[in-house]
Structure formats: structure tokens, C-alpha cells
Design a protein around this motif. Sequence first.
Motif, PDB file in Angstrom:
ATOM      1  N   PRO A  74      16.436  -9.556  10.095  1.00 14.38           N
ATOM      2  CA  PRO A  74      15.561  -9.558   8.911  1.00 14.38           C
ATOM      3  C   PRO A  74      14.652  -8.330   8.890  1.00 14.38           C
ATOM      4  O   PRO A  74      14.176  -7.871   9.929  1.00 14.38           O
ATOM      5  N   GLU A  75      14.442  -7.813   7.694  1.00 16.22           N
ATOM      6  CA  GLU A  75      13.714  -6.551   7.527  1.00 16.22           C
ATOM      7  C   GLU A  75      12.318  -6.583   8.141  1.00 16.22           C
ATOM      8  O   GLU A  75      11.906  -5.648   8.835  1.00 16.22           O
ATOM      9  N   ALA A  76      11.571  -7.658   7.900  1.00 19.05           N
ATOM     10  CA  ALA A  76      10.203  -7.748   8.432  1.00 19.05           C
ATOM     11  C   ALA A  76      10.214  -7.735   9.954  1.00 19.05           C
ATOM     12  O   ALA A  76       9.370  -7.106  10.592  1.00 19.05           O
ATOM     13  N   LEU A  77      11.188  -8.419  10.542  1.00 16.86           N
ATOM     14  CA  LEU A  77      11.300  -8.453  11.999  1.00 16.86           C
ATOM     15  C   LEU A  77      11.671  -7.081  12.544  1.00 16.86           C
ATOM     16  O   LEU A  77      11.180  -6.656  13.591  1.00 16.86           O
ATOM     17  N   GLY A  78      12.513  -6.374  11.789  1.00 17.90           N
ATOM     18  CA  GLY A  78      12.913  -5.037  12.202  1.00 17.90           C
ATOM     19  C   GLY A  78      11.750  -4.053  12.224  1.00 17.90           C
ATOM     20  O   GLY A  78      11.690  -3.162  13.071  1.00 17.90           O
ATOM     21  N   ARG A  79      10.810  -4.245  11.297  1.00 16.75           N
ATOM     22  CA  ARG A  79       9.631  -3.369  11.287  1.00 16.75           C
ATOM     23  C   ARG A  79       8.725  -3.665  12.476  1.00 16.75           C
ATOM     24  O   ARG A  79       8.122  -2.764  13.068  1.00 16.75           O
ATOM     25  N   LYS A  80       8.622  -4.947  12.818  1.00 17.60           N
ATOM     26  CA  LYS A  80       7.749  -5.342  13.927  1.00 17.60           C
ATOM     27  C   LYS A  80       8.361  -4.985  15.274  1.00 17.60           C
ATOM     28  O   LYS A  80       7.660  -4.557  16.204  1.00 17.60           O
ATOM     29  N   TYR A  81       9.676  -5.177  15.385  1.00 20.19           N
ATOM     30  CA  TYR A  81      10.386  -4.876  16.641  1.00 20.19           C
ATOM     31  C   TYR A  81      11.552  -3.937  16.320  1.00 20.19           C
ATOM     32  O   TYR A  81      12.699  -4.377  16.153  1.00 20.19           O
ATOM     33  N   PRO A  82      11.279  -2.647  16.193  1.00 20.54           N
ATOM     34  CA  PRO A  82      12.303  -1.693  15.734  1.00 20.54           C
ATOM     35  C   PRO A  82      13.539  -1.600  16.616  1.00 20.54           C
ATOM     36  O   PRO A  82      14.596  -1.165  16.151  1.00 20.54           O
ATOM     37  N   ASN A  83      13.450  -1.999  17.873  1.00 16.51           N
ATOM     38  CA  ASN A  83      14.615  -1.913  18.763  1.00 16.51           C
ATOM     39  C   ASN A  83      15.365  -3.230  18.915  1.00 16.51           C
ATOM     40  O   ASN A  83      16.371  -3.301  19.624  1.00 16.51           O
ATOM     41  N   ALA A  84      14.876  -4.276  18.240  1.00 11.81           N
ATOM     42  CA  ALA A  84      15.510  -5.589  18.384  1.00 11.81           C
ATOM     43  C   ALA A  84      16.958  -5.579  17.932  1.00 11.81           C
ATOM     44  O   ALA A  84      17.806  -6.265  18.505  1.00 11.81           O
ATOM     45  N   CYS A  85      17.273  -4.779  16.918  1.00 12.83           N
ATOM     46  CA  CYS A  85      18.638  -4.746  16.384  1.00 12.83           C
ATOM     47  C   CYS A  85      19.638  -4.193  17.397  1.00 12.83           C
ATOM     48  O   CYS A  85      20.852  -4.333  17.213  1.00 12.83           O
ATOM     49  N   LYS A  86      19.138  -3.555  18.456  1.00 11.58           N
ATOM     50  CA  LYS A  86      20.022  -2.989  19.479  1.00 11.58           C
ATOM     51  C   LYS A  86      20.108  -3.864  20.726  1.00 11.58           C
ATOM     52  O   LYS A  86      20.800  -3.515  21.675  1.00 11.58           O
TER      53      LYS A  86
END
Length: 293
Positions: free
Chosen positions: A193-205
Amino acid sequence: MRAIRLRHYSIRTERVYENWAMRFIRFHGNRGPSSLGSREVKAFLEYLAVDRKVSASTQNQALNALVFLYNQVLEMPLSGLDDVVRAKRKRRLPVVLSQSEVRRLLDQMEGVYRLMATLLYGSGMRLMECSRLRVQDMDFDYNLIVVRNGKGGKDRVVPMPGSLKADLEVHLQHTRAVFDADCVKGVGEVYIPEALGRKYPNACKEWGWHYVFGSGRLSVDPRSGKTRRHHLHENGLQKAVKKAGREAGILKKLSCHSLRHSFATRLLENGYDIRTVQELLGHADVSTTMIYT
């Protein structure tokens, strides 16, 4: 589509709402929606119900899309829709498989689709809930699965079948190897989710955020344009279940949801109370669960 994305609706909902808006505009001779109103919306909905004979759920979907268009996008709230002719929703009994039929069905399946179908039967998850499972939601110590953002945006916990634990662990070893290879190629990110990606920018990796049932191929995210490995498409499992049902000689009208129905029925047959079954299924109202009694 900015209004949809601001509310964190799924790409599926975005496409559905866009499609209904275009069909509404074409129905009225390609006139701009700002020049139309409640009367034209009612005419379109009645056309769907009376002439096209669409299901009640399809008509309601169209209504929701148009209400969103006028309320949130055009900021022209609709009124006077109470007397719209609505398609009647038929109340259907759930298709439930006997334990013998479940065995016959699963015996005709193999690979990841067999694993997913068995998980649906053993946990009561919905098809999309299973497809969207993330690695971090699998709790092997407590034999539990956390279902995130289920129907109605709610989280819940369901059982992880003990008989599947070893198979799931082997499957995740294979999935981890694919993830590691993707990382080497520079395509190891996953959608979050976009909001989560802003808070944790490396989570997607991170490995924990990756899908348990990842797709066999990479694809381009239509919103971000990034190349990623998404989850397996749900249609693949639906087709595999129906094909297995035919090969097993099961004459009932099968779908993945039949496995969820069968899960609920087994629980009640084994003496579980209706409130427990309601919680495991994620039903907001116990009356929905009562259909199994």
C-alpha cells in the motif's frame, strides 16, 4: 482516478468503476456526465435490470460506481434514487462438498493449485484472501494465518491446517529462491500500500512482504510502471478447481467458494458454535453464517 487512489481502492475496483462510468456515458450518447443527473442514472440502472437482466450484484456495482463518480469525482451528489427498479437478488443455498467429494477433487489436482485449494478447505479463506497472502502472515509456530484487509477491510485469524504445514514450508523455500533470483536481477520489489511504502520505503524489498503464492512471471504494475512479481491470478485456481471437479465426476456447480462453504459446514458438524464459525469466516452479521445451519 485520483479520487479512487486517494481512498486506497484496489486496481480491480478502479478498473470496474472506470468501466461503468464509460458505459453510462455511452448509454447517454457520449454526453458528459456533468450534464447528466439522477434521472439519467435511474434510466441506466433500470435498463440494466429490465433490458439487460443483469444480476442484483451487478446492478448494485454499477450504482456504487456512479454514486462514487458523482459524489467524489464531480462533487455533484445524486438524490432521488430510492425508487430505482432493482434486480432482485436470488437467495441461493451454498454448494457444500462431502468429505469424500473433497478428497476426490483434491486427488485430481497437483502442484501449487492443489496446495491453495487444500488451504481454502482447511482455513475457510476466500479466494482473494488466499491469493494475496504475504509470507509474514504465516505463523508456523502457532499454526495460524493472519488474513489482512479481508472483506470489509477487516483483519482476522484463521487456522493453518497441520497437515499442510510441511508442504507450505517446502513451497516457501521455492518461493524464497525465486525472490532471491529476482533481487539479483533488480526486480525483487513487491506491491505494498502506498501509505505504507512512504513510511517504510524499503518494505517492498523485504522477503516478509512477498506473496506466498507468487506469479510464475513478472508483470508491469499499471499504476507505478514498475516491473514486479505479483500474486498468482485467481482465475487460474478457479479454472483448476472446476476442471478437477469435472474429472472427479462431481456434478455439483463447483467453485473455490464451495471449499469455504464446506469448511464452515464441517465445523458446525463437529460441534463448533455459530459465533466461532462467524469469526473464522469473517462475516459481519451472524445471519450470513446461519445459512449453513
